[in-house]
Motif scaffolding. Structure first.
Motif, PDB file in Angstrom:
ATOM      1  N   GLY A 144       0.770  -1.246   0.000  1.00 52.32           N
ATOM      2  CA  GLY A 144       0.000   0.000   0.000  1.00 52.32           C
ATOM      3  C   GLY A 144       0.795   1.288   0.000  1.00 52.32           C
ATOM      4  O   GLY A 144       0.256   2.351   0.313  1.00 52.32           O
ATOM      5  N   VAL A 145       2.063   1.234  -0.335  1.00 53.20           N
ATOM      6  CA  VAL A 145       2.855   2.469  -0.390  1.00 53.20           C
ATOM      7  C   VAL A 145       2.486   3.249  -1.652  1.00 53.20           C
ATOM      8  O   VAL A 145       2.377   2.681  -2.734  1.00 53.20           O
ATOM      9  CB  VAL A 145       4.373   2.156  -0.391  1.00 53.20           C
ATOM     10  CG1 VAL A 145       5.196   3.427  -0.554  1.00 53.20           C
ATOM     11  CG2 VAL A 145       4.769   1.432   0.895  1.00 53.20           C
ATOM     12  N   ASP A 146       2.266   4.555  -1.474  1.00 50.23           N
ATOM     13  CA  ASP A 146       1.962   5.438  -2.597  1.00 50.23           C
ATOM     14  C   ASP A 146       3.284   6.075  -3.041  1.00 50.23           C
ATOM     15  O   ASP A 146       3.827   6.929  -2.344  1.00 50.23           O
ATOM     16  CB  ASP A 146       0.961   6.505  -2.100  1.00 50.23           C
ATOM     17  CG  ASP A 146       0.743   7.613  -3.112  1.00 50.23           C
ATOM     18  OD1 ASP A 146       1.065   7.410  -4.298  1.00 50.23           O
ATOM     19  OD2 ASP A 146       0.263   8.687  -2.701  1.00 50.23           O
ATOM     20  N   LEU A 147       3.834   5.607  -4.160  1.00 45.34           N
ATOM     21  CA  LEU A 147       5.131   6.117  -4.622  1.00 45.34           C
ATOM     22  C   LEU A 147       4.921   7.293  -5.561  1.00 45.34           C
ATOM     23  O   LEU A 147       4.158   7.189  -6.527  1.00 45.34           O
ATOM     24  CB  LEU A 147       5.902   5.002  -5.351  1.00 45.34           C
ATOM     25  CG  LEU A 147       6.306   3.795  -4.501  1.00 45.34           C
ATOM     26  CD1 LEU A 147       6.851   2.682  -5.382  1.00 45.34           C
ATOM     27  CD2 LEU A 147       7.349   4.170  -3.462  1.00 45.34           C
ATOM     28  N   ARG A 148       5.603   8.401  -5.291  1.00 43.80           N
ATOM     29  CA  ARG A 148       5.497   9.558  -6.185  1.00 43.80           C
ATOM     30  C   ARG A 148       6.861   9.847  -6.779  1.00 43.80           C
ATOM     31  O   ARG A 148       7.684  10.518  -6.157  1.00 43.80           O
ATOM     32  CB  ARG A 148       4.974  10.773  -5.425  1.00 43.80           C
ATOM     33  CG  ARG A 148       3.615  10.509  -4.822  1.00 43.80           C
ATOM     34  CD  ARG A 148       3.005  11.707  -4.172  1.00 43.80           C
ATOM     35  NE  ARG A 148       1.819  11.291  -3.411  1.00 43.80           N
ATOM     36  CZ  ARG A 148       1.048  12.131  -2.729  1.00 43.80           C
ATOM     37  NH1 ARG A 148       1.343  13.422  -2.706  1.00 43.80           N
ATOM     38  NH2 ARG A 148       0.003  11.688  -2.073  1.00 43.80           N
ATOM     39  N   MET A 149       7.078   9.318  -7.957  1.00 44.14           N
ATOM     40  CA  MET A 149       8.378   9.462  -8.614  1.00 44.14           C
ATOM     41  C   MET A 149       8.478  10.826  -9.292  1.00 44.14           C
ATOM     42  O   MET A 149       7.471  11.453  -9.587  1.00 44.14           O
ATOM     43  CB  MET A 149       8.563   8.362  -9.662  1.00 44.14           C
ATOM     44  CG  MET A 149       8.393   6.953  -9.121  1.00 44.14           C
ATOM     45  SD  MET A 149       9.713   6.511  -7.979  1.00 44.14           S
ATOM     46  CE  MET A 149       9.425   4.749  -7.836  1.00 44.14           C
ATOM     47  N   GLN A 150       9.696  11.238  -9.556  1.00 44.39           N
ATOM     48  CA  GLN A 150       9.972  12.488 -10.276  1.00 44.39           C
ATOM     49  C   GLN A 150       9.251  13.691  -9.678  1.00 44.39           C
ATOM     50  O   GLN A 150       8.690  14.515 -10.390  1.00 44.39           O
ATOM     51  CB  GLN A 150       9.610  12.329 -11.760  1.00 44.39           C
ATOM     52  CG  GLN A 150      10.600  11.392 -12.451  1.00 44.39           C
ATOM     53  CD  GLN A 150      10.307  11.178 -13.909  1.00 44.39           C
ATOM     54  OE1 GLN A 150       9.229  10.713 -14.261  1.00 44.39           O
ATOM     55  NE2 GLN A 150      11.258  11.519 -14.761  1.00 44.39           N
ATOM     56  N   ASN A 151       9.231  13.735  -8.350  1.00 45.12           N
ATOM     57  CA  ASN A 151       8.678  14.900  -7.673  1.00 45.12           C
ATOM     58  C   ASN A 151       9.613  15.192  -6.505  1.00 45.12           C
ATOM     59  O   ASN A 151       9.464  14.639  -5.428  1.00 45.12           O
ATOM     60  CB  ASN A 151       7.255  14.607  -7.190  1.00 45.12           C
ATOM     61  CG  ASN A 151       6.629  15.830  -6.539  1.00 45.12           C
ATOM     62  OD1 ASN A 151       7.142  16.944  -6.681  1.00 45.12           O
ATOM     63  ND2 ASN A 151       5.545  15.625  -5.814  1.00 45.12           N
ATOM     64  N   ALA A 152      10.618  16.015  -6.745  1.00 42.71           N
ATOM     65  CA  ALA A 152      11.675  16.202  -5.747  1.00 42.71           C
ATOM     66  C   ALA A 152      11.182  16.953  -4.519  1.00 42.71           C
ATOM     67  O   ALA A 152      10.422  17.918  -4.627  1.00 42.71           O
ATOM     68  CB  ALA A 152      12.846  16.954  -6.374  1.00 42.71           C
TER      69      ALA A 152
END
Length: 374
Positions: free
Chosen positions: A92-100
């Motif tokens: 259930g981890v919400d990964l937000r890539m390319q958002n520094a």
């Protein structure tokens, strides 16, 4: 990064050296309390770490006997990264890539995590797992260390560790590509620091596990403007044993004796440095020539002048003082609700999966610490 885990992908030459096969806390370097380091490392014993990768993530590991390292059976770093990311998504981890992330500020008893795009993320707890300053092109630009410092933490001086050494001028440039197992010794305080393993002469200087493992002493000494001798014992044969071999006399060529135990180009170069002609036999050696040869074979002063810095460093030395985190949960003692794990903390180990072991152990402790928040 678009896909996460860049450091995992480049580790172990793209094969990912997940763990060492044996581990002792004494092998780690810290300017904090070695006792605290030991507690943190032991929080997740090696056997349990291995079981997690094999039984939970389903990544079979195999021992590479000559190095004592554990690699995925597939020899693909991508499998390790994909398994970790996949497992995170499954739970259930919400990964937000390319958002520094750009910063962190208090919001009541929790936090505002500021990012490049969109409003700040509100969080009751934050884990800093940003790595150090090494191999900056993977995204480790020191943000976590800057945030920790801004929030009042003590940062023990950071420096590149496990990095190749350079020589300028390079007396052995003609030997680039020569590689062999050696033993390196660096005097340290009243004792000495010794490391054994692969050694490689490069176009710019010296590399290989043995050199990387001693490099932090060279880097630190150079920073202080002090000399740091590093002595090479080129083979397993110690000084007295070489003495005995050379004294044996007879009409064996000295060059032939050396070439039996060393790469030819290196053997020839050491003879040249000792000022002994190639056609000399053991019987013809004078005592002072023998002494010079023994010295060069057993206690050769490595002519390093610098290092490759963070761009080639495998890890960052220094970091957040271990006294400022709870060793059981990695929660900050300065900022409740902030957790610090991995390379931002003041600890690193030798080459061979030791830094992953530290990252996995402290990362797990941080995760369990956060999960226990009511």
């Amino acid at each position: 990064s678009a896909d996460g885990g860049r450091k995992i992908l480049i580790s172990g030459g793209g094969r990912c050296n997940v763990l060492p096969s044996e581990l002792s806390p004494e092998q780690y370097v810290t300017a904090s309390s070695p006792n605290t380091l030991k507690k943190m490392l032991r929080s997740w014993p090696l056997a349990q770490q291995r079981a997690f990768f094999e039984d939970v993530l389903r990544v079979e590991l195999a021992l590479e006997p000559e190095s004592g390292k554990l690699f995925p059976v597939s020899n693909r770093a991508r499998d390790v990264r994909d398994a970790l990311v996949g497992h995170a998504r499954e739970v259930g981890v919400d990964l937000r890539m390319q958002n520094a992330v750009t910063g962190l500020s208090r919001a009541g008893s929790g936090w505002h995590v500021h990012t490049e795009s969109g409003p700040p993320v509100l969080a009751s707890a934050v884990v800093i797992a940003t790595g150090g300053l090494s191999v900056p092109q993977t995204g480790s630009d020191g943000l976590g260390l800057r945030i920790a410092r801004a929030l009042g933490h003590t940062i023990h001086d950071t420096y590149p560790a496990l990095t190749p050494l350079t020589a300028n001028p390079h007396p052995h440039a003609a030997l680039a590509g020569v590689s062999l197992p050696v033993r390196l010794t660096a005097p340290l305080g009243r004792g000495s620091f010794t490391t054994s393993g692969g050694f490689l002469i490069t176009h710019r200087g010296y590399s290989g596990p043995s050199v990387l493992n001693v490099s932090h002493l060279a880097v630190e000494a150079r920073r202080r403007g002090e000399p740091q001798p590093i002595l090479v014992q080129w083979t397993e044969v110690e000084a007295q044993a070489w003495e005995a071999l050379l004294v044996a006399g007879g009409d064996t060529l000295v060059a032939a004796l050396l070439r039996r135990r060393l790469p030819d180009r290196l053997a020839d170069r050491l003879l040249e440095e000792a000022g002994v002609a190639f056609n000399r036999t053991l019987a013809q050696l004078r005592r002072e020539e023998r002494a010079r040869i023994v010295e060069l074979l057993a206690r050769y002063p490595l002519p390093w002048t610098g290092d490759e810095g963070y761009k080639k460093a495998e890890v960052t030395g220094g970091g957040v003082a271990l006294s400022e985190v709870d060793p059981r949960t990695t929660e900050s003692r300065i900022q409740p609700g902030l957790y610090l794990c991995g390379e931002v903390l003041d600890a690193f180990g030798p080459i061979g999966g030791y830094n992953f072991a530290w990252a996995w152990a402290t990362g797990r402790a941080a995760g369990l610490g956060v999960a226990a928040i009511p």
